[in-house]
Design a protein around this motif. Structure first.
Motif, PDB file in Angstrom:
ATOM      1  N   GLU A 122       0.830  -1.204   0.000  1.00 26.28           N
ATOM      2  CA  GLU A 122       0.000   0.000   0.000  1.00 26.28           C
ATOM      3  C   GLU A 122       0.875   1.270   0.000  1.00 26.28           C
ATOM      4  N   ALA A 123       1.937   1.252   0.807  1.00 21.82           N
ATOM      5  CA  ALA A 123       2.831   2.408   0.859  1.00 21.82           C
ATOM      6  C   ALA A 123       3.440   2.668  -0.512  1.00 21.82           C
ATOM      7  N   LEU A 124       3.875   1.603  -1.169  1.00 21.46           N
ATOM      8  CA  LEU A 124       4.475   1.754  -2.499  1.00 21.46           C
ATOM      9  C   LEU A 124       3.450   2.296  -3.494  1.00 21.46           C
TER      10      LEU A 124
ATOM     11  N   ILE B  90       1.161  13.316  -3.706  1.00 24.82           N
ATOM     12  CA  ILE B  90       0.422  13.217  -2.444  1.00 24.82           C
ATOM     13  C   ILE B  90       1.209  12.315  -1.506  1.00 24.82           C
ATOM     14  N   GLY B  91       1.685  12.888  -0.401  1.00 24.29           N
ATOM     15  CA  GLY B  91       2.426  12.060   0.557  1.00 24.29           C
ATOM     16  C   GLY B  91       1.458  11.356   1.486  1.00 24.29           C
ATOM     17  N   MET B  92       1.868  10.200   1.994  1.00 25.99           N
ATOM     18  CA  MET B  92       0.989   9.508   2.931  1.00 25.99           C
ATOM     19  C   MET B  92       1.811   8.871   4.048  1.00 25.99           C
ATOM     20  N   VAL B  93       1.343   9.034   5.285  1.00 29.74           N
ATOM     21  CA  VAL B  93       1.972   8.348   6.416  1.00 29.74           C
ATOM     22  C   VAL B  93       0.945   7.417   7.051  1.00 29.74           C
ATOM     23  N   PHE B  94       1.471   6.327   7.619  1.00 30.83           N
ATOM     24  CA  PHE B  94       0.596   5.240   8.049  1.00 30.83           C
ATOM     25  C   PHE B  94       0.728   4.977   9.543  1.00 30.83           C
ATOM     26  N   GLN B  95      -0.304   4.377  10.097  1.00 28.38           N
ATOM     27  CA  GLN B  95      -0.290   4.049  11.518  1.00 28.38           C
ATOM     28  C   GLN B  95       0.882   3.123  11.852  1.00 28.38           C
ATOM     29  N   HIS B  96       1.086   2.125  11.007  1.00 31.03           N
ATOM     30  CA  HIS B  96       2.155   1.163  11.304  1.00 31.03           C
ATOM     31  C   HIS B  96       3.413   1.439  10.482  1.00 31.03           C
ATOM     32  N   PHE B  97       3.588   2.679  10.087  1.00 22.86           N
ATOM     33  CA  PHE B  97       4.801   3.206   9.456  1.00 22.86           C
ATOM     34  C   PHE B  97       5.065   2.654   8.058  1.00 22.86           C
ATOM     35  N   ASN B  98       4.922   1.305   7.906  1.00 23.01           N
ATOM     36  CA  ASN B  98       5.148   0.672   6.608  1.00 23.01           C
ATOM     37  C   ASN B  98       6.505   0.996   6.000  1.00 23.01           C
ATOM     38  N   LEU B  99       7.544   0.884   6.811  1.00 25.62           N
ATOM     39  CA  LEU B  99       8.903   1.064   6.295  1.00 25.62           C
ATOM     40  C   LEU B  99       9.439  -0.289   5.843  1.00 25.62           C
ATOM     41  N   ALA B 162       9.235  13.219   0.363  1.00 22.70           N
ATOM     42  CA  ALA B 162      10.309  13.141  -0.633  1.00 22.70           C
ATOM     43  C   ALA B 162       9.886  13.682  -1.994  1.00 22.70           C
ATOM     44  N   GLY B 163       8.654  13.458  -2.377  1.00 18.78           N
ATOM     45  CA  GLY B 163       8.211  13.905  -3.690  1.00 18.78           C
ATOM     46  C   GLY B 163       7.738  15.349  -3.717  1.00 18.78           C
ATOM     47  N   ASP B 164       8.106  16.147  -2.701  1.00 17.15           N
ATOM     48  CA  ASP B 164       7.637  17.534  -2.571  1.00 17.15           C
ATOM     49  C   ASP B 164       6.130  17.630  -2.749  1.00 17.15           C
ATOM     50  N   PRO B 165       5.389  16.881  -1.968  1.00 15.92           N
ATOM     51  CA  PRO B 165       3.935  16.904  -2.152  1.00 15.92           C
ATOM     52  C   PRO B 165       3.334  18.202  -1.625  1.00 15.92           C
ATOM     53  N   LYS B 166       2.159  18.534  -2.150  1.00 20.90           N
ATOM     54  CA  LYS B 166       1.447  19.684  -1.612  1.00 20.90           C
ATOM     55  C   LYS B 166       0.475  19.229  -0.542  1.00 20.90           C
ATOM     56  N   VAL B 167       0.196  17.930  -0.583  1.00 21.50           N
ATOM     57  CA  VAL B 167      -0.798  17.370   0.327  1.00 21.50           C
ATOM     58  C   VAL B 167      -0.189  16.191   1.074  1.00 21.50           C
ATOM     59  N   LEU B 168      -0.434  16.149   2.371  1.00 23.13           N
ATOM     60  CA  LEU B 168       0.017  15.011   3.168  1.00 23.13           C
ATOM     61  C   LEU B 168      -1.201  14.338   3.788  1.00 23.13           C
ATOM     62  N   LEU B 169      -1.317  13.040   3.560  1.00 20.73           N
ATOM     63  CA  LEU B 169      -2.403  12.282   4.167  1.00 20.73           C
ATOM     64  C   LEU B 169      -1.828  11.512   5.350  1.00 20.73           C
ATOM     65  N   SER B 170      -2.506  11.575   6.467  1.00 17.31           N
ATOM     66  CA  SER B 170      -2.010  10.887   7.646  1.00 17.31           C
ATOM     67  C   SER B 170      -3.077   9.932   8.166  1.00 17.31           C
ATOM     68  N   ASP B 171      -2.800   8.647   8.031  1.00 11.40           N
ATOM     69  CA  ASP B 171      -3.767   7.618   8.410  1.00 11.40           C
ATOM     70  C   ASP B 171      -3.458   7.138   9.835  1.00 11.40           C
ATOM     71  N   GLU B 172      -4.060   7.765  10.816  1.00  9.02           N
ATOM     72  CA  GLU B 172      -3.847   7.396  12.228  1.00  9.02           C
ATOM     73  C   GLU B 172      -2.350   7.369  12.574  1.00  9.02           C
ATOM     74  N   ALA B 173      -1.619   8.384  12.105  1.00  8.27           N
ATOM     75  CA  ALA B 173      -0.160   8.352  12.218  1.00  8.27           C
ATOM     76  C   ALA B 173       0.340   8.265  13.652  1.00  8.27           C
ATOM     77  N   THR B 174      -0.462   8.704  14.618  1.00 11.35           N
ATOM     78  CA  THR B 174       0.044   8.717  15.988  1.00 11.35           C
ATOM     79  C   THR B 174      -0.637   7.666  16.867  1.00 11.35           C
ATOM     80  N   SER B 175      -1.499   6.855  16.273  1.00  7.87           N
ATOM     81  CA  SER B 175      -2.302   5.942  17.093  1.00  7.87           C
ATOM     82  C   SER B 175      -1.496   4.802  17.710  1.00  7.87           C
ATOM     83  N   ALA B 176      -0.311   4.518  17.128  1.00  8.06           N
ATOM     84  CA  ALA B 176       0.492   3.437  17.683  1.00  8.06           C
ATOM     85  C   ALA B 176       1.587   3.990  18.609  1.00  8.06           C
ATOM     86  N   LEU B 177       1.481   5.282  18.941  1.00  8.70           N
ATOM     87  CA  LEU B 177       2.558   5.921  19.704  1.00  8.70           C
ATOM     88  C   LEU B 177       2.082   6.330  21.100  1.00  8.70           C
TER      89      LEU B 177
END
Lengths: 246, 341
Positions: A122-124, B90-99, B162-177
């Motif tokens: 999904e991230a990709l 469009i940048g996106m960050v995830f609850q479980h980071f997905n690194l 990284a892609g110089d997005p204008k929009v950042l989507l955050s899907d429960e980015a802090t819920s696991a913290l």
């Protein structure tokens, strides 16, 4: 039978075994990897969802895994002759070996790739990656330690298969153990050969585990197939691998 | 910046239909932090995943930065080139980071740049710059498994930028913290919003997140947006569910028709006036304070107080008028159900 006589017979047989396992192993990796990937990608919810392809591929793999290997060797003789020009010798034996191992490895690849966290895919996707990029940058690299472990298991299973191929004219250590050890009642020689196979299998397992551990950066990596490590302590481990792979 | 119109998503499984999103209209203005709040199962996650078409909506449109994404060609399996290009913005960050565990921190941040086809040197430079921005320059060579949750999310944010997005989507980015890490990640988001002019759409189930970073908010329930707007407007609206949840003052006790319960909301300079004692002195009434809270929301000091006056509503028309004259938002609570009348 003296030790010198044994050695004279063992070394050529060892090379034959390693030769047929090597060729069959290479062919298995080259064909099994894409087949395993396709099983994941075409499955329901997959990146290239295509249920007809997925079902046909799954059926072929299942049939391949169901045919007892001894029968498979005989059944593919025409094909072996077509490819190698003969059905005798270790080169020829590598053909049924590969055909037997490809479905086995493909299933292991499927399991390894499925274990990759769907969140990464999904991230990709969210970065604008296409399917090819997702496979190259995520699925394969993330599954790599597990794929290496699967390849290790497959190679070890191949050594077991190769003993059977040996009995139908394939040569190698298995054939030697049966013709001298079993049929000529040289029990001591048979056990020497079995011991050699155990050494080879253990060496491959250790190497595979080492590689998988080195490749894993997750910090919690345990080979999902680590039970094979204890299995290799038993003299008839290769036969067991073969049976459990069926 | 982000507009959805009539967004609907219906899942079908075994003959049953689930409407995860039901006719959702959302408007996120450029440069604001917009929070969508709701309990789990309210459809927040589906909503944010529909914004970059990770989920394809059943009907409705999504427009991001002037591009109508839903109009771009390609099905989910073969997402079109245009859609992929749009997603890169469009940048996106995830609850479980997905690194990716197989890559170092630096390589993880470089990943989206590899996809856009930037050359190696440019990727390195950009990744180093982003890691510096999120305060992780010294962790570039670490692997994600060696980082704490908060650090992983910082990497996730660097990667999303990284892609110089204008929009950042955050899907429960802090819920696991944990709460402290949550605060630092939210501060980072706020900084990025202000420094880079980034528009942020975040979803959360925690009202605290809305309170600490958002300019605007929407409340979702059962796949619908039941309320949305700028926080300052919502707070001065006595009927706002969001405002009520931001200030949980609890039950108001008395149901006596001979007493009047008021909810007073003040913003900006208003709390500087000692209005309670002024009221008591001017009208010679005893005021009972039932509950009060003061918070900083969207950078403004906002408070809410629940007080009880003797006498019925009609007896208190004059004092209420006085309070409203002072620039305070006054709502009279209906004793029968506790809602603002």
């Amino acid at each position: 039978m003296t030790w010198d006589q044994m050695q004279e017979l063992m070394w050529p047989a060892t090379w034959e075994t390693l030769g047929m396992v090597g060729i069959a192993g290479l062919a298995t990796l080259l064909v099994g990897l894409p087949v395993g990937l396709l099983l994941v990608l075409t499955d329901k919810g997959g990146l290239l969802q295509n249920l007809p392809v997925s079902r046909v591929l799954g059926a072929v793999v299942n049939v391949g895994r169901s045919i007892p290997f001894v029968i498979l060797i005989v059944a593919v003789i025409p094909f072996t002759k077509l490819v190698m020009g003969t059905s005798l010798g270790w080169q020829a034996a590598s053909v049924p070996l590969a055909i037997g191992a490809i479905p086995f490895f493909a299933r292991l690849v499927e399991t390894s790739v499925r274990e990759v966290d769907g969140g990464l895919v999904e991230a990709l996707k969210s970065m604008g990656a296409g399917t090819g990029t997702i496979v190259r940058k995520t699925l394969l690299p993330e599954a790599l330690p597990s794929l290496v472990a699967s390849a290790t298991t497959t190679v070890i299973a191949l050594i077991g298969y190769s003993a059977m191929a040996g009995t139908v004219g394939g040569g190698g250590l298995g054939s030697l153990a049966i013709t001298y050890g079993y049929l000529r009642f040289e029990t001591a020689f048979m056990w020497v050969i079995v011991a050699e196979i155990v050494v080879i299998v253990t060496a491959i397992q250790l190497l595979g585990d080492f590689a998988a551990r080195r490749l894993s950066h997750r910090g919690d990596y345990r080979s999902p197939l680590s039970f094979f490590r204890s299995a290799t302590a038993k003299p008839d481990a290769t036969e067991e691998d073969l049976l459990s792979s069926r | 910046m982000i507009t959805t119109k009539g967004l609907t998503k219906v899942y079908r499984s075994q003959g049953r239909e689930v409407r995860a999103l039901d006719d959702v209209d959302l408007h996120v203005r450029q440069g604001e932090v917009f929070g969508v709040v709701g309990t789990s199962g309210a459809g927040k996650s589906t909503l944010i995943r529909c914004v970059n078409l990770l989920e394809r909506p059943t009907s409705g449109t999504v427009t991001v930065d002037g591009v109508e994404l839903t109009a771009l060609s390609g099905s989910e399996q073969r997402a079109g080139r245009d859609l992929r290009a749009a997603r890169q913005r469009i940048g996106m960050v995830f609850q479980h980071f997905n690194l990716l565990s197989s890559r170092t921190v630096q390589q993880n941040v470089e990943l989206p740049l590899e996809i856009t086809g930037l050359d190696r040197r440019e990727r390195r430079r950009k990744a180093a710059e982003l890691l510096d921005l999120v305060g992780l320059a010294d962790k570039a060579r670490s692997h994600p498994s060696q980082l704490s949750g908060g650090q992983k999310q910082r990497v996730g944010i660097a990667r999303a930028l990284a892609g110089d997005p204008k929009v950042l989507l955050s899907d429960e980015a802090t819920s696991a913290l944990d709460p402290e890490t949550t605060r630092s990640i939210l501060e980072l988001l706020r900084e990025l919003n202000q420094q880079l002019g980034l528009t942020v759409l975040l979803i959360t189930h925690e009202m605290d997140v809305i309170k600490s970073v958002c300019d605007s908010a929407a409340l979702m329930r059962g796949g619908k947006v039941v309320e949305s707007g700028q926080l300052t407007d919502l707070l001065s609206d006595g009927h706002s569910r969001i405002a009520r949840d931001l200030f949980p003052l609890g039950d108001f006790g008395t149901r006596d028709p001979e007493r009047t319960v008021l909810e007073i909301t003040f913003q900006g300079d208003a709390p500087a006036q000692p209005f309670v004692s002024q009221l008591a002195r001017t009208y010679q009434i005893d005021i009972n304070i039932l509950g009060a809270a003061v918070e900083t929301i969207a950078g403004r000091l906002v408070g809410r107080m629940r007080v009880e006056l003797p006498g019925s509503h009609t007896d208190n028309v004059v004092p209420i008028g006085y309070l409203r004259q002072q620039g305070l938002q006054v709502d009279v609570l209906d004793p029968s159900n506790g809602a603002a009348a």
